[in-house]
Write a protein that holds these residues in place. Structure first.
Motif, PDB file in Angstrom:
ATOM      1  N   LYS A  17       0.872  -1.643  -0.239  1.00 41.38           N
ATOM      2  CA  LYS A  17      -0.188  -0.239  -0.137  1.00 41.38           C
ATOM      3  C   LYS A  17       0.973   1.206   0.409  1.00 41.38           C
ATOM      4  N   GLU A  18       2.124   1.179   0.415  1.00 43.76           N
ATOM      5  CA  GLU A  18       3.366   2.354   0.990  1.00 43.76           C
ATOM      6  C   GLU A  18       4.349   2.146   0.193  1.00 43.76           C
ATOM      7  N   ASN A  40       7.936   3.755   1.515  1.00 44.31           N
ATOM      8  CA  ASN A  40       8.312   5.599   1.757  1.00 44.31           C
ATOM      9  C   ASN A  40       9.454   5.370   2.198  1.00 44.31           C
ATOM     10  N   ARG A  43       4.139   0.337  -5.310  1.00 38.97           N
ATOM     11  CA  ARG A  43       2.405   0.454  -4.266  1.00 38.97           C
ATOM     12  C   ARG A  43       1.283   0.121  -5.853  1.00 38.97           C
ATOM     13  N   ARG A  94       6.782  -3.948   6.721  1.00 40.89           N
ATOM     14  CA  ARG A  94       5.751  -4.109   7.695  1.00 40.89           C
ATOM     15  C   ARG A  94       3.991  -3.669   7.521  1.00 40.89           C
ATOM     16  N   ALA A 114       0.168  -2.152   6.681  1.00 38.09           N
ATOM     17  CA  ALA A 114       0.358  -1.099   6.637  1.00 38.09           C
ATOM     18  C   ALA A 114      -1.362  -1.142   6.783  1.00 38.09           C
ATOM     19  N   GLY A 115      -2.353  -1.415   7.754  1.00 39.53           N
ATOM     20  CA  GLY A 115      -3.486  -1.926   7.554  1.00 39.53           C
ATOM     21  C   GLY A 115      -4.014  -3.085   7.628  1.00 39.53           C
ATOM     22  N   GLY A 169      -2.584  -4.775   3.942  1.00 42.62           N
ATOM     23  CA  GLY A 169      -1.975  -4.051   3.348  1.00 42.62           C
ATOM     24  C   GLY A 169       0.045  -4.455   3.761  1.00 42.62           C
ATOM     25  N   LEU A 170       0.841  -3.671   3.424  1.00 42.80           N
ATOM     26  CA  LEU A 170       2.137  -3.412   3.858  1.00 42.80           C
ATOM     27  C   LEU A 170       2.915  -2.090   3.306  1.00 42.80           C
ATOM     28  N   SER A 171       3.686  -2.140   4.090  1.00 43.92           N
ATOM     29  CA  SER A 171       4.725  -1.233   3.678  1.00 43.92           C
ATOM     30  C   SER A 171       6.089  -1.323   3.659  1.00 43.92           C
ATOM     31  N   ASP A 226       9.521   0.783   3.730  1.00 44.67           N
ATOM     32  CA  ASP A 226      10.432   1.723   4.353  1.00 44.67           C
ATOM     33  C   ASP A 226      12.277   1.680   3.944  1.00 44.67           C
TER      34      ASP A 226
END
Length: 782
Positions: A200-201, A203, A223, A268, A270-271, A274-276, A278
């Motif tokens: 999802k993200e 960063n 993403r 990590r 995310a929601g 989802g995954l983020s 970084d």
């Protein structure tokens, strides 16, 4: 007495000789008897098949792979080969032989452990894909081998399918339960799907001078966004994330940030689903070039080598540019026969001034020549077809630049899946053979299809083509480097037949010979008439070096305007009937495009002059000039800008008082001004019909920007402008038609599709400011 003894001695001598003979015969018999006995006892008297651990085994399934037979002499080599044959059959997990002596021979026993076969297959846990779908992907069923290796191999497809559906942690486990007394087993496969994940993200921390958008574009891992159902962006791929660290670092190095540091990328949640991803970045400062030098240069003057570089003091020390200049040095040596020259890039940085002194360390190669050229792997294509594309010859210096260009020429022929050109060492250290390895690809194509176009409505076609044709290679007709294409096309508004033949090396010279025959019966040109064209072209093309070619074209055509409406204007009615056109065209073509189909860089420009009638005969006396050009500009992230333009003039002379309808200049439709109807930009015959009649002067330009969405799919934005004027040599650029629009390009080889919607901006009086138009066509125009 002496006489008596003498007689006895004579008798004893004869007696001794007889005994010696008898004893010799007896010894021979004694020696041969064991041999005969041994020969008799070295025979295979019986062959058995046993199951390891005891029990019966199916003899026929074993003996089918065994060459040893009852009555054969026992032979260890034969038995060893039979064991290997049983192992290669992949029917048995264990194979062993036992040889035992029996009365008057040997007993040979094959001890095997047959692999289990599936009796019943059960699948559980596949909630997302469904157990039935998993069974189809496994391609396993009753009768297939039931062992770990086989099931694991078939499970790969299931893993791939789940991965595509964003399940990165799917696992399959299985149990194999043998059925007592039988060579079958029941198999139970459990699917543990794991959590479905999407990124999802993405960063970044510390990216002060390079935007997050630019960094994301450098990454493989993307993403999720609103078109992910088409693009698959957002699918979490651990391998991509692992390699993206270096991709991000490279993005900075290409901007001169030589001290950049990129941390390991972390993933990590995310929601809920989802995954983020970084990344921590320490940018440093951009470096500029403070000096450029070379070491190790002895064969040439250092200043001459440096003069070839395209690296200037003061510019950014971008890694891509540094590497490009290293290749320039390699090419400098390679073009002069010094092959395998190595170049190292040494960067001496001043961390206070943020400058970089670039030192290219040169490891000079050996001046070498080409002894022979070996062509390998060409099972269909003739040697001469490959050799004529090479720009090097035996006996010449080994020019690495020309060798690389030769490889590109062979790849661009479209005949081969694989092309590799490499030097092979010979007995002389400064002499090499050039190995040209190819793998033949399919060059013939048969296509049948149907489609719908905004010009010619419903249309069906059949096309037979051979890109590596040989007219004289009976019965295969392949391998000669010629091209042949036959296309039949028909629909509600057209009936076409096209036959073309091209010999690129006519009479074994770089002289192209082209023959085109056609018949086109078109009902979509106008509502007032139909047009049938029949004819042919004979083309001789002469290369001028580089990307240029001069074409000499003779055409003989018959144009028939028929079924003219009784309500048609006088101008159109006087065009009714058939006319013969005999013409000669001189055409100069420049083509530096990187690819013929969907190019991304380069230019194609042509200038032509045509004369018809007069000394060439026919019913049409006219002449014309045309200039066309298209330029492709590669931009960032595979975006491409295409700018094209065209101007043309046609006029009558001699006994002709007008340019016939079939040779007049029209604009409008999917290939030119997309916001207007086909052929409806330009002069008309006036009230009441306002039927387009084309002009004698025409100018057109277009700019199109495309960007890839997924493989073979691109979005396009475009602007078109142009006009057709009634009189020859008349161009009034204050009265133009123009449009702007959006489109989709489906780049299917042999069947490209163009979908566009365009809105007119300016329209001439004949078009009365039309509304937006949708257009659909097959094929691209460059």
């Amino acid at each position: 007495m002496n006489k008596v003894f003498q007689g006895l001695e004579k008798q004893h001598g004869r007696f001794s000789k007889a005994w010696k003979t008898a004893l010799a015969l007896l010894g021979l018999v004694v020696f041969l008897l064991p041999l005969g006995a041994r020969a008799a006892t070295d025979i295979i008297k019986e062959i058995h098949v046993e199951r390891r651990g005891g029990g019966a085994a199916e003899s026929a399934s074993v003996l089918a792979f065994v060459s040893a037979k009852v009555g054969d002499e026992i032979n260890r080599n034969v038995i060893a080969k039979d064991v290997k044959s049983l192992q290669k059959s992949e029917r048995f997990s264990y194979v062993e032989t036992k040889v035992e002596r029996v009365a008057s021979g040997y007993s040979l026993t094959f001890v095997v452990d047959p692999k289990l076969r599936i009796r019943r297959l059960e699948i559980v846990g596949a909630d997302y894909l469904g157990n039935k779908k998993v069974r189809e992907l496994l391609e396993l069923g009753a009768g297939d081998i039931a062992d770990d290796a086989t099931i694991a191999a078939h499970a790969l497809k299931v893993h791939e399918s789940y991965h595509k559906k964003y399940f990165p942690e799917t696992k399959l486990t299985w149990t194999i339960t043998p059925v007592t007394g039988m060579d079958v087993a029941d198999v139970r496969i459990e699917v543990r799907e794991g959590a479905r994940a999407t990124v999802k993200e993405i960063n970044f921390v510390g990216n002060d001078h390079v935007s997050a958008r630019q960094l994301r574009r450098a990454m493989k891992q993307q993403r999720e966004w609103w078109l992910s159902f088409i693009t698959d962006d957002g699918t979490y791929n651990p391998d991509d994330v692992a390699t993206d660290r270096e991709a991000l670092r490279r993005a900075y190095l290409d901007r001169g940030y030589l001290d950049v540091e990129v941390s390991e990328l972390t993933v990590r949640p995310a929601g809920k689903k989802g995954l983020s991803v970084d990344a921590q970045i320490t940018e440093g400062a951009p470096y500029h070039v403070s000096g450029v030098s070379c070491t190790g240069v002895t064969k040439f003057a250092e200043q001459d080598v440096l003069a070839a570089l395209r690296l200037q003091v003061g510019e950014l020390a971008a890694m891509t540019n540094l590497e490009r200049n290293a290749q320039i040095i390699r090419d400098y040596y390679g073009a002069r026969g010094y092959i395998r020259t190595g170049v190292d890039i040494n960067i001496n940085t001043d961390t206070h001034q943020h400058t970089a002194a670039i030192v290219y360390g040169v490891r000079e190669g050996l001046l070498s020549s080409i002894r022979n050229i070996r062509i390998r792997g060409n099972t269909r294509t003739k040697d001469k077809v490959i050799r004529r594309e090479l720009t090097v010859s035996p006996g010449e210096l080994f020019n690495e630049v020309r060798v690389r260009n030769s490889q590109k020429r062979l790849q661009n022929m479209g005949y081969f899946k694989f092309v590799d050109v490499t030097p092979l060492s010979t007995s002389k250290t400064n002499e090499y053979d050039l190995a040209v390895d190819v793998e033949e690809d399919r060059t013939g194509q048969f296509m049948v299809g149907a489609g719908f176009s905004s010009i010619d409505s419903l249309v069906g076609f059949m096309e037979l083509s051979q890109g590596n044709f040989d007219l004289f290679n009976w019965p295969y007709f392949t391998g000669g480097g010629q091209k042949l294409k036959l296309r039949l096309q028909g629909g509600s508004t057209r009936r076409d037949v096209d036959l073309s033949f091209v010999e690129p090396y006519f009479l074994d010279h770089r002289l192209l010979l082209g023959v085109d025959l056609y018949q086109h019966d078109s009902f979509y040109y106008s509502t007032e008439y139909n047009q049938k064209d029949t004819g042919g072209r004979l083309t001789l093309g002469q290369p001028l070096g580089g990307f240029d070619r001069l074409n000499y074209i003779y055409g003989l055509d018959s144009f028939n305007i028929y079924d003219v409406s009784t309500n048609a204007s006088t101008l159109i009615q006087q065009e009714a009937g058939a006319r013969v056109k005999s013409s000669f065209t001189l055409e100069l073509v420049h083509d530096s495009r990187d690819k013929v189909f969907v190019p991304t860089s380069g230019n194609r420009t042509s200038f032509s002059a045509q004369l018809a009638g007069g000394p060439l005969g026919g019913d049409t006396d006219e002449y014309g000039f045309q200039a066309r050009s298209t330029q492709f500009f590669p931009l960032w992230f595979d975006h491409v800008l295409n700018v094209r333009g065209q101007m043309a003039v046609v006029d009558s002379y001699g006994s002709s008082d007008r340019v016939p309808l079939f040779d007049r200049l029209f604009l409008g439709g999917p290939q030119t001004l997309r916001g207007f109807k086909y052929r409806e930009v330009g002069p008309t015959d006036g009230a009441p019909n306002y039927e387009p009649i084309g002009g004698q002067s025409m100018a057109f330009a277009s700019a199109e920007y495309t960007l890839p969405i997924v493989e073979k799919v691109r979005l396009a934005g475009f602007y078109d402008v142009g006009m057709s004027w009634q009189d020859a040599y008349y161009f009034n650029f204050s009265h133009l038609n123009s449009d702007v629009g959006l489109g989709i390009r489906l780049d299917f080889p042999g069947f490209p599709i163009q979908l566009d919607y365009a809105w007119p901006i300016h329209a001439d009086d004949f078009n009365n400011h039309p509304s937006g138009r949708f257009s659909f066509s097959i094929g691209y125009v460059y």
